[in-house]
Design a protein around this motif. Structure first.
Motif, short mmCIF file in Angstrom:
data_model
loop_
_atom_site.label_atom_id
_atom_site.label_comp_id
_atom_site.label_asym_id
_atom_site.label_seq_id
_atom_site.Cartn_x
_atom_site.Cartn_y
_atom_site.Cartn_z
N SER A 15 4.25 2.80 3.90
CA SER A 15 4.06 3.45 2.61
C SER A 15 2.82 4.32 2.60
CB SER A 15 3.97 2.40 1.49
OG SER A 15 2.90 1.51 1.73
N ALA A 16 1.81 3.98 3.42
CA ALA A 16 0.56 4.74 3.42
C ALA A 16 0.70 6.06 4.17
CB ALA A 16 -0.56 3.90 4.03
N TYR A 17 1.48 6.08 5.25
CA TYR A 17 1.50 7.24 6.12
C TYR A 17 2.84 7.97 6.14
CZ TYR A 17 -2.72 4.94 7.75
OH TYR A 17 -3.94 4.34 7.80
N ARG A 18 3.92 7.25 5.94
CA ARG A 18 5.23 7.88 6.01
C ARG A 18 6.10 7.32 4.89
NH1 ARG A 18 3.47 7.10 11.22
NH2 ARG A 18 3.48 8.97 12.52
N PRO A 19 5.97 7.85 3.68
CA PRO A 19 6.73 7.31 2.55
C PRO A 19 8.22 7.27 2.84
CG PRO A 19 5.08 8.89 1.81
CD PRO A 19 5.10 8.97 3.31
N LEU A 51 4.99 -10.21 1.52
CA LEU A 51 5.96 -9.14 1.39
C LEU A 51 5.79 -8.44 0.05
CD1 LEU A 51 9.27 -10.72 2.75
CD2 LEU A 51 7.57 -9.38 3.99
N ILE A 52 5.96 -7.12 0.06
CA ILE A 52 5.96 -6.33 -1.18
C ILE A 52 7.40 -5.89 -1.43
CG2 ILE A 52 5.10 -4.28 -2.34
CD1 ILE A 52 2.65 -4.42 -0.60
N ILE A 53 7.97 -6.38 -2.52
CA ILE A 53 9.37 -6.10 -2.83
C ILE A 53 9.43 -5.05 -3.94
CG2 ILE A 53 11.55 -7.10 -3.62
CD1 ILE A 53 10.58 -9.78 -2.52
N PRO A 54 10.10 -3.91 -3.74
CA PRO A 54 10.18 -2.88 -4.77
C PRO A 54 10.75 -3.45 -6.07
CG PRO A 54 11.06 -2.07 -2.70
CD PRO A 54 10.82 -3.54 -2.51
N GLY A 55 10.23 -2.96 -7.17
CA GLY A 55 10.62 -3.48 -8.48
C GLY A 55 12.10 -3.44 -8.74
N ALA A 56 12.75 -2.29 -8.44
CA ALA A 56 14.18 -2.16 -8.70
C ALA A 56 14.98 -3.14 -7.89
CB ALA A 56 14.63 -0.73 -8.41
N LYS A 63 12.10 6.81 1.36
CA LYS A 63 13.00 6.86 0.20
C LYS A 63 14.40 6.53 0.68
CE LYS A 63 9.87 8.07 -2.78
NZ LYS A 63 9.45 7.15 -3.86
N PRO A 64 15.05 5.52 0.10
CA PRO A 64 14.54 4.65 -0.97
C PRO A 64 13.47 3.69 -0.46
CG PRO A 64 16.61 3.81 -0.15
CD PRO A 64 16.40 5.12 0.55
N GLU A 65 12.69 3.15 -1.39
CA GLU A 65 11.66 2.20 -1.01
C GLU A 65 12.28 0.97 -0.36
OE1 GLU A 65 7.92 1.79 -3.66
OE2 GLU A 65 9.60 2.13 -5.03
N THR A 66 11.68 0.55 0.74
CA THR A 66 12.11 -0.67 1.40
C THR A 66 11.13 -1.79 1.08
OG1 THR A 66 10.84 -0.17 3.39
CG2 THR A 66 13.10 0.67 3.28
N ILE A 67 11.47 -3.00 1.46
CA ILE A 67 10.52 -4.11 1.40
C ILE A 67 9.50 -3.87 2.51
CG2 ILE A 67 10.23 -6.60 1.62
CD1 ILE A 67 13.16 -6.88 0.71
N THR A 68 8.23 -3.99 2.20
CA THR A 68 7.19 -3.75 3.18
C THR A 68 6.28 -4.97 3.30
OG1 THR A 68 5.83 -2.67 1.50
CG2 THR A 68 7.17 -1.25 2.89
N VAL A 69 5.40 -4.91 4.30
CA VAL A 69 4.47 -6.00 4.58
C VAL A 69 3.08 -5.61 4.11
CG1 VAL A 69 3.39 -7.37 6.40
CG2 VAL A 69 5.81 -6.75 6.57
N ASP A 70 2.42 -6.50 3.41
CA ASP A 70 1.01 -6.32 3.04
C ASP A 70 0.20 -7.24 3.95
OD1 ASP A 70 -1.48 -6.07 1.92
OD2 ASP A 70 -0.97 -7.05 0.02
#
Length: 295
Positions: free
Chosen positions: A238-242, A285-290, A244-251
């Motif tokens: 998410s920081a370097y290569r956005p 894990l960061i899960i997109p709101g939708a 679309k659609p948003e996926t689940i990412t790692v924090d």
């Protein structure tokens, strides 16, 4: 990362924030720091510890005057291992390496728990995605970049223990330095993915730089990320290569890594006889709101 390899911390000078290599105070660092370095700076300032910064390029042997004159109490380093010459000069100082890079034969370390990243991905799929599952990774390497192998092996281990049908792709895929190589790697990995029968409903990317390319290649094959397949991608996406659609990412909790590094350094200064320590910071894990609302 890049051309620099160390943040050099000094508590021997009056606390005045960042300093340039010629020891002149700066209102801000020469490069905008990431979350880890911002937190290191903040934690130092809260404790009234002065922070000097040196960027070391390959082959460089020149040090800050404070370092060369022995006016430094400890080091926080990020980047590749130091040269033998610099390690001979600095190796006697209390030191903490950030993340997975750097020397593994001296100094303490604070890093994300990369095995736990794989465990979190598997646990999410176990609850929200039907088998079979799939993990994409890079070829194992014997160096500090090989965090993806820890993530992939932890994911596969949990699947084996749970007797869940799964595939691991990419163990023969070389790590990519350039975007054109990432495009080719994504095409190769998605081709293998499309050949799996039945096609997996959960896809975990153990690396952190292929998410956008994998999503685009899947779309070319008629597969919609987060609709046809649940996709968990890496911590830098998410920081370097956005995507679309948003996926689940790692924090990987960069802020906490930076904060803990300062505490570890102070402990080492206070108790130099302690054995070398590696502190693992638990990711999430960061899960997109939708997507979260749809589950």
């Amino acid at each position: 990362y890049g051309d620099w390899s160390s943040d050099v911390c000094s508590s021997d000078l009056s606390p005045s924030g960042w300093r340039a290599p010629n020891d002149r105070p700066l209102a801000a660092p020469p490069k905008r720091p990431g979350a880890i370095r911002r937190q290191v700076s903040q934690a130092m300032q809260e404790r009234q510890i002065d922070l000097c910064v040196q960027y070391i390029k390959p082959g460089q042997e020149e040090l800050l005057p404070a370092l060369a004159n022995g006016k430094v109490d400890g080091l926080i380093l990020q980047g590749p291992p130091l040269s033998d010459a610099l390690q001979n000069v600095l190796g006697g100082l209390p030191a903490v390496w950030l993340l997975y890079q750097g020397s593994h034969n001296w100094g303490d370390r604070v890093q994300p728990d990369h095995r736990q990243v794989g465990v979190l991905a598997f646990n999410h799929f176990a609850e929200h995605a039907r088998p079979p599952l799939c993990c994409m990774t890079y070829q194992p390497r014997i160096d500090a970049f090989d965090y993806w192998t820890e993530r992939a092996e932890a994911f596969a281990q949990r699947a084996r223990i749970g007797k869940i049908d799964h595939s691991v792709l990419g163990r023969d895929q070389a790590w990519c330095r350039e975007d054109q190589d990432r495009v080719a790697a994504a095409r190769n990995l998605v081709k293998q993915f499309m050949a799996l029968t039945p096609r997996p409903k959960g896809l975990f990317l153990a690396m952190n730089d292929l998410g956008r390319f994998i999503v685009e290649e899947l779309a070319r094959c008629g597969i919609r990320a987060m609709e046809d397949v649940c996709l968990i991608s890496g911590d830098a996406e998410s920081a370097y290569r956005p995507i679309k659609p948003e996926t689940i990412t790692v924090d990987i909790r960069s802020v906490e890594v930076g904060f803990q590094a300062v505490g570890t350094l102070l402990s080492r200064i206070a108790y130099p006889a302690l054995p070398r320590m590696t502190t693992l910071v638990e990711p999430r894990l960061i899960i997109p709101g939708a997507f979260r609302e749809a589950q």
